[in-house]
Scaffold this active site. Sequence first.
Site, PDB file in Angstrom:
ATOM      1  N   ARG A  94       6.625   5.083 -21.393  1.00 13.87           N
ATOM      2  CA  ARG A  94       7.753   6.019 -21.447  1.00 13.87           C
ATOM      3  C   ARG A  94       8.240   6.191 -22.883  1.00 13.87           C
ATOM      4  O   ARG A  94       8.560   7.312 -23.316  1.00 13.87           O
ATOM      5  CB  ARG A  94       8.868   5.500 -20.535  1.00 13.87           C
ATOM      6  CG  ARG A  94       8.457   5.530 -19.066  1.00 13.87           C
ATOM      7  CD  ARG A  94       9.345   4.694 -18.184  1.00 13.87           C
ATOM      8  NE  ARG A  94       8.975   4.897 -16.768  1.00 13.87           N
ATOM      9  CZ  ARG A  94       9.280   4.056 -15.786  1.00 13.87           C
ATOM     10  NH1 ARG A  94       9.933   2.929 -16.054  1.00 13.87           N
ATOM     11  NH2 ARG A  94       8.911   4.323 -14.550  1.00 13.87           N
ATOM     12  N   GLY A 112       1.161   1.114  -5.007  1.00 14.05           N
ATOM     13  CA  GLY A 112      -0.053   0.358  -4.683  1.00 14.05           C
ATOM     14  C   GLY A 112      -1.249   1.274  -4.506  1.00 14.05           C
ATOM     15  O   GLY A 112      -2.351   0.988  -4.993  1.00 14.05           O
ATOM     16  N   ARG A 147      13.249   0.817  -5.576  1.00 13.59           N
ATOM     17  CA  ARG A 147      14.582   1.280  -5.963  1.00 13.59           C
ATOM     18  C   ARG A 147      14.906   2.614  -5.320  1.00 13.59           C
ATOM     19  O   ARG A 147      14.074   3.507  -5.251  1.00 13.59           O
ATOM     20  CB  ARG A 147      14.674   1.445  -7.486  1.00 13.59           C
ATOM     21  CG  ARG A 147      14.898   0.194  -8.258  1.00 13.59           C
ATOM     22  CD  ARG A 147      14.773   0.458  -9.752  1.00 13.59           C
ATOM     23  NE  ARG A 147      15.940   1.115 -10.310  1.00 13.59           N
ATOM     24  CZ  ARG A 147      15.999   1.594 -11.546  1.00 13.59           C
ATOM     25  NH1 ARG A 147      14.949   1.520 -12.332  1.00 13.59           N
ATOM     26  NH2 ARG A 147      17.099   2.156 -11.996  1.00 13.59           N
ATOM     27  N   VAL A 196       4.464  -6.981  -9.610  1.00 13.83           N
ATOM     28  CA  VAL A 196       4.975  -5.666  -9.983  1.00 13.83           C
ATOM     29  C   VAL A 196       6.331  -5.410  -9.311  1.00 13.83           C
ATOM     30  O   VAL A 196       7.145  -4.631  -9.786  1.00 13.83           O
ATOM     31  CB  VAL A 196       3.971  -4.555  -9.581  1.00 13.83           C
ATOM     32  CG1 VAL A 196       4.513  -3.167  -9.903  1.00 13.83           C
ATOM     33  CG2 VAL A 196       2.631  -4.764 -10.273  1.00 13.83           C
ATOM     34  N   ASP A 221      -1.509  -4.696   3.428  1.00 10.82           N
ATOM     35  CA  ASP A 221      -0.129  -4.357   3.769  1.00 10.82           C
ATOM     36  C   ASP A 221       0.155  -4.852   5.186  1.00 10.82           C
ATOM     37  O   ASP A 221      -0.753  -4.921   6.018  1.00 10.82           O
ATOM     38  CB  ASP A 221       0.090  -2.839   3.679  1.00 10.82           C
ATOM     39  CG  ASP A 221       1.548  -2.476   3.471  1.00 10.82           C
ATOM     40  OD1 ASP A 221       2.358  -2.675   4.409  1.00 10.82           O
ATOM     41  OD2 ASP A 221       1.885  -2.015   2.368  1.00 10.82           O
ATOM     42  N   HIS A 268      12.450  -6.145 -17.918  1.00 12.69           N
ATOM     43  CA  HIS A 268      12.089  -4.845 -17.348  1.00 12.69           C
ATOM     44  C   HIS A 268      13.287  -4.390 -16.531  1.00 12.69           C
ATOM     45  O   HIS A 268      13.359  -4.554 -15.318  1.00 12.69           O
ATOM     46  CB  HIS A 268      10.849  -4.984 -16.459  1.00 12.69           C
ATOM     47  CG  HIS A 268      10.422  -3.682 -15.833  1.00 12.69           C
ATOM     48  ND1 HIS A 268      10.117  -2.552 -16.568  1.00 12.69           N
ATOM     49  CD2 HIS A 268      10.247  -3.336 -14.533  1.00 12.69           C
ATOM     50  CE1 HIS A 268       9.778  -1.574 -15.748  1.00 12.69           C
ATOM     51  NE2 HIS A 268       9.852  -2.019 -14.511  1.00 12.69           N
ATOM     52  N   SER A 301       0.812  -1.230   0.000  1.00 11.08           N
ATOM     53  CA  SER A 301       0.000   0.000   0.000  1.00 11.08           C
ATOM     54  C   SER A 301       0.834   1.264   0.000  1.00 11.08           C
ATOM     55  O   SER A 301       0.404   2.310   0.486  1.00 11.08           O
ATOM     56  CB  SER A 301      -0.931  -0.002   1.221  1.00 11.08           C
ATOM     57  OG  SER A 301      -1.767  -1.125   1.190  1.00 11.08           O
TER      58      SER A 301
END
Length: 304
Positions: A149, A11, A80, A116, A31, A173, A7
């Site tokens: 993108r 999310g 990241r 994801v 979560d 990815h 979350s």
Amino acid sequence: MITIIGSGKVGGDAALFSALKRLDDQILLLDVAEGLPQGEAMDINHMLSEQGIDVEVKGSNDFADMKGSKAVVVVAGSGRKPGMTRMDLLKINASIVKSVVENVKKYADDSMIIPVTNPLDPMAYITYKVSGFDRSRVFGMGGMLDLSRFRQFIHEATGHSRDSIRALVIGEHGENMLPLPRFSSVSGIPLSSFLPKEKLDELVINTKQVAAKVIELKGATVHAPGNAISAILESVVRDRKQVIPVATYLDGEYGHSDVTIGVPAIIGKKGVEKIIELDLNDEEKQVFDKAVESVKSAISGIEI
């Protein structure tokens, strides 16, 4: 019901976009952090109320609440940080995703799972193996985000309407993604009719590097991934049968097996209804094969 596990910002945005598109009457944010999904749900519901949208968003810390979900999005894990690659997150997030998928298997064994969490392709592989689900029901969100993108760079370079632009990105990815100018167009007209090869090569490089730039500037990518998740969910829920690049398990397609990587597929109510095999040229195939080896190398070091 649609369940989104994790979350944080992505999310929360995935839940928001899905609610705005009215993809289900109920959206569950799950979560482990107490209070976070509940607060996020309250905030979204307040906005939906003003908009007059009758979708109920609920926050929970109990995995059992996902019972009956037809789609489960897995965003849980560490994101990241500036200077990190997606692969730097491999060991951090592998155990988190394994644990989450065990719970999905326990409480929502009829669902589709959309991973994801980064690094996306290895996490999609873990999800597929741990869940034991048919491969059509496990497909990761990666290429949909990358092509958004790529489309923006094409829009900037040509000045043409975003609505008229179609773009395609496959492969990993990550650092070995494969934007495909040859399979991209403006209103059906090949991209090469608008831009010289030098400019196309520049767009490819920019597409590969832009996520790191966004993270450097604002700390995280949020809105584009949240939207990409909702776009994939929409194709499932409404059986749109859109051709979307997703990280799915290959069993001989593109000459590879036992690996999960981004390829174009028809996405409908049954999940991955067909993998589309493109006729890649030698240069494209070389990049794609390198991406496969990168993902295989990553998953070889994970205990599943």
